[in-house]
Design a protein around this motif. Sequence first.
Motif, PDB file in Angstrom:
ATOM      1  N   ASP A 230      47.785  29.632  48.604  1.00  0.00           N
ATOM      2  CA  ASP A 230      47.842  30.397  49.849  1.00  0.00           C
ATOM      3  C   ASP A 230      46.466  30.602  50.474  1.00  0.00           C
ATOM      4  O   ASP A 230      46.357  31.211  51.543  1.00  0.00           O
ATOM      5  CB  ASP A 230      48.490  31.765  49.592  1.00  0.00           C
ATOM      6  N   LEU A 231      45.422  30.119  49.835  1.00  0.00           N
ATOM      7  CA  LEU A 231      44.073  30.244  50.393  1.00  0.00           C
ATOM      8  C   LEU A 231      43.920  29.346  51.622  1.00  0.00           C
ATOM      9  O   LEU A 231      44.291  28.180  51.604  1.00  0.00           O
ATOM     10  CB  LEU A 231      43.021  29.845  49.352  1.00  0.00           C
ATOM     11  N   GLU A 232      43.358  29.906  52.685  1.00  0.00           N
ATOM     12  CA  GLU A 232      43.031  29.111  53.870  1.00  0.00           C
ATOM     13  C   GLU A 232      41.522  28.952  54.042  1.00  0.00           C
ATOM     14  O   GLU A 232      41.070  28.060  54.752  1.00  0.00           O
ATOM     15  CB  GLU A 232      43.620  29.765  55.126  1.00  0.00           C
ATOM     16  N   TYR A 233      40.760  29.816  53.416  1.00  0.00           N
ATOM     17  CA  TYR A 233      39.302  29.739  53.507  1.00  0.00           C
ATOM     18  C   TYR A 233      38.720  30.288  52.220  1.00  0.00           C
ATOM     19  O   TYR A 233      39.215  31.279  51.671  1.00  0.00           O
ATOM     20  CB  TYR A 233      38.795  30.550  54.707  1.00  0.00           C
ATOM     21  N   PHE A 234      37.662  29.629  51.716  1.00  0.00           N
ATOM     22  CA  PHE A 234      37.029  30.100  50.485  1.00  0.00           C
ATOM     23  C   PHE A 234      35.539  29.802  50.549  1.00  0.00           C
ATOM     24  O   PHE A 234      35.113  28.728  50.979  1.00  0.00           O
ATOM     25  CB  PHE A 234      37.628  29.401  49.261  1.00  0.00           C
ATOM     26  N   LEU A 262      51.494  36.376  54.124  1.00  0.00           N
ATOM     27  CA  LEU A 262      51.478  37.191  52.910  1.00  0.00           C
ATOM     28  C   LEU A 262      51.396  38.674  53.258  1.00  0.00           C
ATOM     29  O   LEU A 262      50.667  39.079  54.168  1.00  0.00           O
ATOM     30  CB  LEU A 262      50.292  36.800  52.029  1.00  0.00           C
ATOM     31  N   THR A 263      52.123  39.476  52.485  1.00  0.00           N
ATOM     32  CA  THR A 263      52.049  40.929  52.655  1.00  0.00           C
ATOM     33  C   THR A 263      50.794  41.454  51.978  1.00  0.00           C
ATOM     34  O   THR A 263      50.155  40.767  51.175  1.00  0.00           O
ATOM     35  CB  THR A 263      53.291  41.599  52.051  1.00  0.00           C
ATOM     36  N   ASP A 264      50.435  42.692  52.301  1.00  0.00           N
ATOM     37  CA  ASP A 264      49.225  43.281  51.729  1.00  0.00           C
ATOM     38  C   ASP A 264      49.331  43.404  50.211  1.00  0.00           C
ATOM     39  O   ASP A 264      48.340  43.209  49.490  1.00  0.00           O
ATOM     40  CB  ASP A 264      48.984  44.665  52.338  1.00  0.00           C
ATOM     41  N   SER A 265      50.512  43.723  49.733  1.00  0.00           N
ATOM     42  CA  SER A 265      50.667  43.866  48.281  1.00  0.00           C
ATOM     43  C   SER A 265      50.481  42.528  47.577  1.00  0.00           C
ATOM     44  O   SER A 265      49.848  42.444  46.516  1.00  0.00           O
ATOM     45  CB  SER A 265      52.054  44.442  47.960  1.00  0.00           C
ATOM     46  N   MET A 266      51.004  41.459  48.181  1.00  0.00           N
ATOM     47  CA  MET A 266      50.838  40.138  47.583  1.00  0.00           C
ATOM     48  C   MET A 266      49.372  39.705  47.632  1.00  0.00           C
ATOM     49  O   MET A 266      48.853  39.115  46.678  1.00  0.00           O
ATOM     50  CB  MET A 266      51.718  39.119  48.316  1.00  0.00           C
ATOM     51  N   LYS A 270      46.951  38.722  44.425  1.00  0.00           N
ATOM     52  CA  LYS A 270      46.276  37.422  44.373  1.00  0.00           C
ATOM     53  C   LYS A 270      44.759  37.588  44.311  1.00  0.00           C
ATOM     54  O   LYS A 270      44.058  36.820  43.644  1.00  0.00           O
ATOM     55  CB  LYS A 270      46.674  36.575  45.582  1.00  0.00           C
ATOM     56  N   GLU A 271      44.226  38.583  44.993  1.00  0.00           N
ATOM     57  CA  GLU A 271      42.782  38.796  44.956  1.00  0.00           C
ATOM     58  C   GLU A 271      42.330  39.244  43.570  1.00  0.00           C
ATOM     59  O   GLU A 271      41.248  38.867  43.108  1.00  0.00           O
ATOM     60  CB  GLU A 271      42.377  39.812  46.018  1.00  0.00           C
TER      61      GLU A 271
END
Length: 292
Positions: A230-234, A262-266, A270-271
Amino acid sequence: MPPLCTAGYGLAIGNWEYFGGAMYLFTINTIFIALATFLVLKLLRFPMLKYANSAKRKRTSRFAMLVAVVVMLPAIWTFLTVLQESKYKRDFDSFVKSDIENNDNLWLQRKDDDLDSDNKIIRLHFNGDVSDEMVSALQNDIHKYESIKDFELIINANKTRSADRLMESLDRAYAESDRKDNVIDRLQKQIEELQANISNLNKVIESKSTDQNAVSFSSLSRDAKIKFSDLEYFGYAKMLESKDFINIDTITVANVRWRVQLTDSMVYVKERNLQKWLKNELKVDTVFIKRN
């Protein structure tokens, strides 16, 4: 060859045109030598011969002047004729170059009888068919040239184009195609060399921007994308900070951007997982995650 030698040669072979022309040139040379001598003597103020009979002197002078004029008349006529011929030739060459050779639809075949100045006729021989519209255009174009505007223009054209000219055009097309292919090949090699140089420079930049325990950013970013789809930038970097403005600490900061679906909880979950994974990969105790 001197004029008298030419005259003798003309007599020997029975060519009276050679003989007459050579003797005429000899006569002109003689008269102008005498005239030049007279002018020099006048300029240097040499004493002139005193004639006892002034009337005879005048008759002699008039006769000499008459002979000089008669001899010069053909020379003047020849000069004017040659001058006019040169004007015809100049305008004809300009007409051919500007209005015919620059036209890709016309294939002119130059011949010796193209310009007939005596009869005021221009004959043009074309290798290929010439339309009536093109003939009219050429007849109009010829009026732009002062010396040949009154000439009659005769167009001689073939209904089929010459195979030789077609082969020449085909050869030129092949040569142009080969030249372009060679240029493309050289450009392709240059692109490959530039890509290799860019890759080497990236490696040098990574090696200089990281320490011995750091990993390659390209490998790290690729693995992060695989593990966290789900990462778009890293991005990540070492940052210096000071809490008391005396002691300086080095921390690792990762900038990320997730898919907006993605929701804030998701995102939070993930973070946290990304943070743990980065600590393990980078061999550091602390990693700060910032959303970009």
